[in-house]
Scaffold this active site. Sequence first.
Site, mmCIF file in Angstrom:
data_model
loop_
_atom_site.group_PDB
_atom_site.id
_atom_site.type_symbol
_atom_site.label_atom_id
_atom_site.label_comp_id
_atom_site.label_asym_id
_atom_site.label_seq_id
_atom_site.Cartn_x
_atom_site.Cartn_y
_atom_site.Cartn_z
ATOM 1 N N TYR A 1 -26.307 -19.577 -26.567
ATOM 2 C CA TYR A 1 -27.904 -19.349 -26.574
ATOM 3 C C TYR A 1 -28.729 -18.680 -25.876
ATOM 4 O O TYR A 1 -28.225 -19.115 -24.463
ATOM 5 C CB TYR A 1 -28.970 -20.968 -26.975
ATOM 6 C CG TYR A 1 -28.865 -20.787 -28.046
ATOM 7 C CD1 TYR A 1 -28.982 -20.495 -29.445
ATOM 8 C CD2 TYR A 1 -27.793 -22.483 -28.345
ATOM 9 C CE1 TYR A 1 -29.182 -21.297 -30.818
ATOM 10 C CE2 TYR A 1 -28.181 -22.591 -29.507
ATOM 11 C CZ TYR A 1 -28.605 -22.297 -30.853
ATOM 12 O OH TYR A 1 -28.338 -23.276 -31.953
ATOM 13 N N PHE B 1 -23.947 -23.586 -31.561
ATOM 14 C CA PHE B 1 -25.297 -24.456 -31.961
ATOM 15 C C PHE B 1 -25.779 -25.325 -31.558
ATOM 16 O O PHE B 1 -27.225 -25.762 -32.316
ATOM 17 C CB PHE B 1 -25.076 -24.677 -33.299
ATOM 18 C CG PHE B 1 -23.982 -23.359 -34.510
ATOM 19 C CD1 PHE B 1 -25.571 -22.622 -35.150
ATOM 20 C CD2 PHE B 1 -23.194 -22.921 -35.064
ATOM 21 C CE1 PHE B 1 -24.339 -21.520 -35.479
ATOM 22 C CE2 PHE B 1 -22.545 -22.152 -35.369
ATOM 23 C CZ PHE B 1 -23.256 -21.595 -35.948
ATOM 24 N N HIS C 1 -23.920 -17.050 -42.840
ATOM 25 C CA HIS C 1 -24.626 -17.609 -41.609
ATOM 26 C C HIS C 1 -26.093 -18.178 -42.275
ATOM 27 O O HIS C 1 -26.713 -18.138 -42.786
ATOM 28 C CB HIS C 1 -24.696 -16.557 -40.491
ATOM 29 C CG HIS C 1 -24.742 -17.173 -39.008
ATOM 30 N ND1 HIS C 1 -26.641 -17.821 -38.523
ATOM 31 C CD2 HIS C 1 -24.055 -17.166 -38.490
ATOM 32 C CE1 HIS C 1 -26.111 -17.882 -37.292
ATOM 33 N NE2 HIS C 1 -24.527 -17.707 -37.053
#
Length: 220
Positions: free
Chosen positions: A65, A76, A187
């Site tokens: 991120y 994640f 995804h």
Amino acid sequence: MITEKSWKVILSDYLQNNNFKQTINFVAKQYKRSIVYPPKNDIFKAFELCSFDHVRVVIIGQDPYHAIDQATGLAFSVTKDTNIPPSLQNIFKEIESDTGKPSQCLPYGDLTNWSHQGVLLLNSVLTVESDKPGSHAGHGWEEFTDEVIKQISNNKNSVVFLLWGAYAQKKGSSIDRAKHCVLESSHPSPLGAYRGFIGCKHFTQCNDYLMRHDKEAVNW
């Protein structure tokens, strides 16, 4: 650098080669020049929390991120103080639909406990410049994580690989499917989740496979 002993052993040759040293030098310079995520001490967190010897599931992400206080070094996963990103919301939604109960990680998006259970949360690229997704792609991280996948495929048996989206599927193309279980879908991002991820039932399929091979199920 990686400090966990079993990873240092299995990756010893690669960690000494010039390409990897160039990657580390590039990353060190970037941390000095700009804001880079995750925090420097968390770059190899996925490996520190899940030893090579303990790996039984691999989830492949792309890069960390790129917003403040999100990246943790685990694909994640986000910190407990951070709102759960859309892709992870969809992962949690599928876990509840598939298993019949909410993820044990909730109400947070911190997936550390999965790592402790032998789930390697592996991003293909381990660092990123703030607000610039993909900014550290093409600087050697991909080759490093290809080596990680190769060593797992070659030196372990009956590992479950969860490949969500075209990028992860291409990344996992070298996995020996005669030795391991490979589960593929779209995804979990909002753009792709309803093209196959939602309803894929990967979490129960993963646990069924593990138990058939005398391994403990993951408490998702």
